[in-house]
Write a protein that holds these residues in place. Sequence first.
Motif, mmCIF file in Angstrom:
data_model
loop_
_atom_site.group_PDB
_atom_site.id
_atom_site.type_symbol
_atom_site.label_atom_id
_atom_site.label_comp_id
_atom_site.label_asym_id
_atom_site.label_seq_id
_atom_site.Cartn_x
_atom_site.Cartn_y
_atom_site.Cartn_z
ATOM 1 N N LYS A 122 0.822 -1.203 0.000
ATOM 2 C CA LYS A 122 0.000 0.000 0.000
ATOM 3 C C LYS A 122 0.864 1.263 0.000
ATOM 4 O O LYS A 122 0.517 2.266 -0.611
ATOM 5 N N GLY A 123 2.011 1.168 0.672
ATOM 6 C CA GLY A 123 2.897 2.322 0.758
ATOM 7 C C GLY A 123 3.370 2.804 -0.608
ATOM 8 O O GLY A 123 3.547 3.999 -0.820
ATOM 9 N N GLN A 124 3.573 1.865 -1.529
ATOM 10 C CA GLN A 124 4.025 2.259 -2.867
ATOM 11 C C GLN A 124 2.947 3.054 -3.590
ATOM 12 O O GLN A 124 3.239 3.954 -4.383
ATOM 13 N N ALA B 108 2.907 6.456 -2.041
ATOM 14 C CA ALA B 108 4.028 7.249 -2.553
ATOM 15 C C ALA B 108 3.680 7.819 -3.925
ATOM 16 O O ALA B 108 4.001 8.965 -4.237
ATOM 17 N N ARG C 235 1.531 1.895 -14.343
ATOM 18 C CA ARG C 235 2.981 1.976 -14.139
ATOM 19 C C ARG C 235 3.463 1.333 -12.840
ATOM 20 O O ARG C 235 4.607 0.909 -12.747
ATOM 21 N N ILE C 236 2.604 1.330 -11.815
ATOM 22 C CA ILE C 236 3.060 0.843 -10.517
ATOM 23 C C ILE C 236 2.446 -0.515 -10.177
ATOM 24 O O ILE C 236 3.155 -1.467 -9.860
ATOM 25 N N PRO D 287 2.754 -3.765 -13.391
ATOM 26 C CA PRO D 287 4.048 -4.447 -13.565
ATOM 27 C C PRO D 287 4.443 -5.264 -12.338
ATOM 28 O O PRO D 287 5.086 -6.303 -12.460
ATOM 29 N N GLN D 288 4.021 -4.774 -11.173
ATOM 30 C CA GLN D 288 4.437 -5.482 -9.963
ATOM 31 C C GLN D 288 3.552 -6.650 -9.640
ATOM 32 O O GLN D 288 3.999 -7.657 -9.103
ATOM 33 N N HIS E 189 13.987 -7.210 -12.352
ATOM 34 C CA HIS E 189 14.442 -6.108 -11.503
ATOM 35 C C HIS E 189 14.764 -6.569 -10.086
ATOM 36 O O HIS E 189 15.368 -5.843 -9.316
ATOM 37 N N LEU E 190 14.320 -7.789 -9.728
ATOM 38 C CA LEU E 190 14.543 -8.257 -8.362
ATOM 39 C C LEU E 190 15.916 -8.880 -8.186
ATOM 40 O O LEU E 190 16.361 -9.125 -7.074
ATOM 41 N N LYS E 191 16.569 -9.144 -9.340
ATOM 42 C CA LYS E 191 17.884 -9.783 -9.256
ATOM 43 C C LYS E 191 18.902 -8.838 -8.641
ATOM 44 O O LYS E 191 18.991 -7.674 -9.012
ATOM 45 N N ARG E 192 19.676 -9.370 -7.729
ATOM 46 C CA ARG E 192 20.774 -8.577 -7.187
ATOM 47 C C ARG E 192 21.994 -8.790 -8.055
ATOM 48 O O ARG E 192 22.287 -9.912 -8.441
ATOM 49 N N THR E 193 22.663 -7.704 -8.360
ATOM 50 C CA THR E 193 23.842 -7.843 -9.213
ATOM 51 C C THR E 193 25.107 -7.684 -8.384
ATOM 52 O O THR E 193 25.089 -7.115 -7.321
ATOM 53 N N PHE F 30 8.758 8.275 3.374
ATOM 54 C CA PHE F 30 8.167 7.297 4.282
ATOM 55 C C PHE F 30 9.228 6.504 5.032
ATOM 56 O O PHE F 30 10.368 6.370 4.577
ATOM 57 N N ASN G 226 9.292 3.051 0.259
ATOM 58 C CA ASN G 226 8.236 2.941 -0.756
ATOM 59 C C ASN G 226 8.689 3.314 -2.152
ATOM 60 O O ASN G 226 7.944 3.925 -2.916
ATOM 61 N N TRP H 284 9.481 2.262 -5.993
ATOM 62 C CA TRP H 284 8.863 1.273 -6.882
ATOM 63 C C TRP H 284 9.954 0.340 -7.367
ATOM 64 O O TRP H 284 10.830 0.747 -8.138
ATOM 65 N N HIS I 191 10.341 -2.068 -9.423
ATOM 66 C CA HIS I 191 10.551 -2.485 -10.810
ATOM 67 C C HIS I 191 11.159 -1.366 -11.646
ATOM 68 O O HIS I 191 11.451 -1.564 -12.820
ATOM 69 N N HIS J 80 18.427 -0.691 -9.640
ATOM 70 C CA HIS J 80 17.093 -0.941 -9.112
ATOM 71 C C HIS J 80 17.180 -0.910 -7.581
ATOM 72 O O HIS J 80 18.253 -1.143 -7.020
ATOM 73 N N ASN K 145 19.200 -3.324 -5.549
ATOM 74 C CA ASN K 145 20.649 -3.202 -5.520
ATOM 75 C C ASN K 145 21.120 -1.911 -4.861
ATOM 76 O O ASN K 145 22.179 -1.381 -5.189
#
Lengths: 219, 269
Positions: free
Chosen positions: A114-116, A119, A133-134, A137-138, A215-219, B106, B110, B112, B114, B156, B159
């Motif tokens: 909810k916070g996203q 924001a 957009r928010i 995709p998520q 986008h969740l991958k850590r590099t 916040f 928060n 985004w 992606h 992102h 990271n």
Amino acid sequence: MELDLFVRYGPDLLRGFGVTILCWIAGSLGGLVLGFAIACLYRWSIRPVRWVIEGYVELIRGTPFMIQLFILYYGGPYMGLVLTPVQAGIISFVVYGSPYFAEIFRSGFNAVPKGQIEAARCVGLSEARIMRRIILPQMLVPITAPLTNFIIILSKETAILSVVTVPELLYETQTMAAETFTYIEPFLVLSLFYWLMVIVTSWLGGRVEARVTRHLKRT
Amino acid sequence: MTTQTPSATAEALISVRNMSKSFKDFEALRDITLDVNRSEVVCLIGPSGSGKSTLLRCLNFLEAYDTGEVRLEGELIGWQEGTAQPRRRVAAGTLRRQRQHIGMVFQQFNLWPHLTALENVAEALIQVKGLGKKAAQEAAMAALAKVHLSDKAQNHPANLSGGQQQRVAIARAIAMEPRVMLFDEPTSALDPELVGEVLTVMKEMAAEGMTMVVVTHEMGFAAHVADRVAFLDKGRLVTLAPPADIFGREPDDPRVRSFLQTYRERNVV
């Protein structure tokens, strides 16, 4: 194995496969769209509308697909709704799939923190833009696997359409079997067709999932 | 920095008048009156559940306050002007315009996840401010430079460290060139060694004259950066005074005294 049988019935089987794919894809896409609309309506509407939606979801999920198909195809004409088998097949598929898709989308909405969204509102983004957009995709991250799953299930449910004489894969296979008194080979081939649909769907689902989670991958 | 307590004047940037807010039977805020002047830093402190965050969230109408007024440069926030009861909300577009001028940061960042840091900052510049993609990216880069993250623009959030994420969130807000910035416990979710970098950025913003309202448990920040400190307890504004009057001597109010005692025991102030 009597290969010449498949030379003779091959075109019919392929045509049946085409009808199966048509019903499956049109039904899935329609179900996705209707399910998304239902989930959105549920999210942004007042309580009485929500009750109606909950009733619809329970009604469709609580009854067998075959019964829904019978009611639409055989009962439709009494209500002035005369449909060809393929039309009835696609429409009943859309209706049957929509509550399942709606539930998947609803859980997807809930999965976006909810916070996203707050924001996004704080910087003045419009609700439509926030959705596109928010949220969308998520929410694809948690819902791609269940969506793929359900579309795979639907691919095999198309077999039920044969009961209202939709000339799809099972219908053509049964015709072949009845006319030639061969059973094993036609049904093995039939299984192969379904399996083909399933692996293609599951491969596509995997591709989509890789795309929406990168986008969740850590590099 | 002003050290005297400013009187309620028309020139206040934010003006809160007799504002109350309840959640069902729970009275979260009661009869709050508070002015925030231009370029002033006001810290809201108090025990958890005292209503600090709710007060902050009422300022940009993330929570709809029940009675009273919140005004930004004289404009009533969230509700339509007039005496009609019950009050009606302003149109969605009006609220979006009002919120554009109120930046918010916040506790949980928060961001985004992606979108890259740059995209997080540029999104509203494109959509809300109507900037072209290139202009938006330049403005976003400038905002990221202000929080010292120019080199992380393409990362992102996954990271970025917590402190870096929070600084991107600050950049996202300041890129919109708000008249006031609201901070809701901006360092509470951070590892202790990351708190400093966020506070540093906030101090720089304060030094540049940004008007800020900060809910915080960082008493050091409140003592050294705030122009005034508001102490809330059980939804009421108990004290509103320059930090010297709250941290510098024994506070008069027993509630403030006992609250600060817990910090003194840990040698924070």
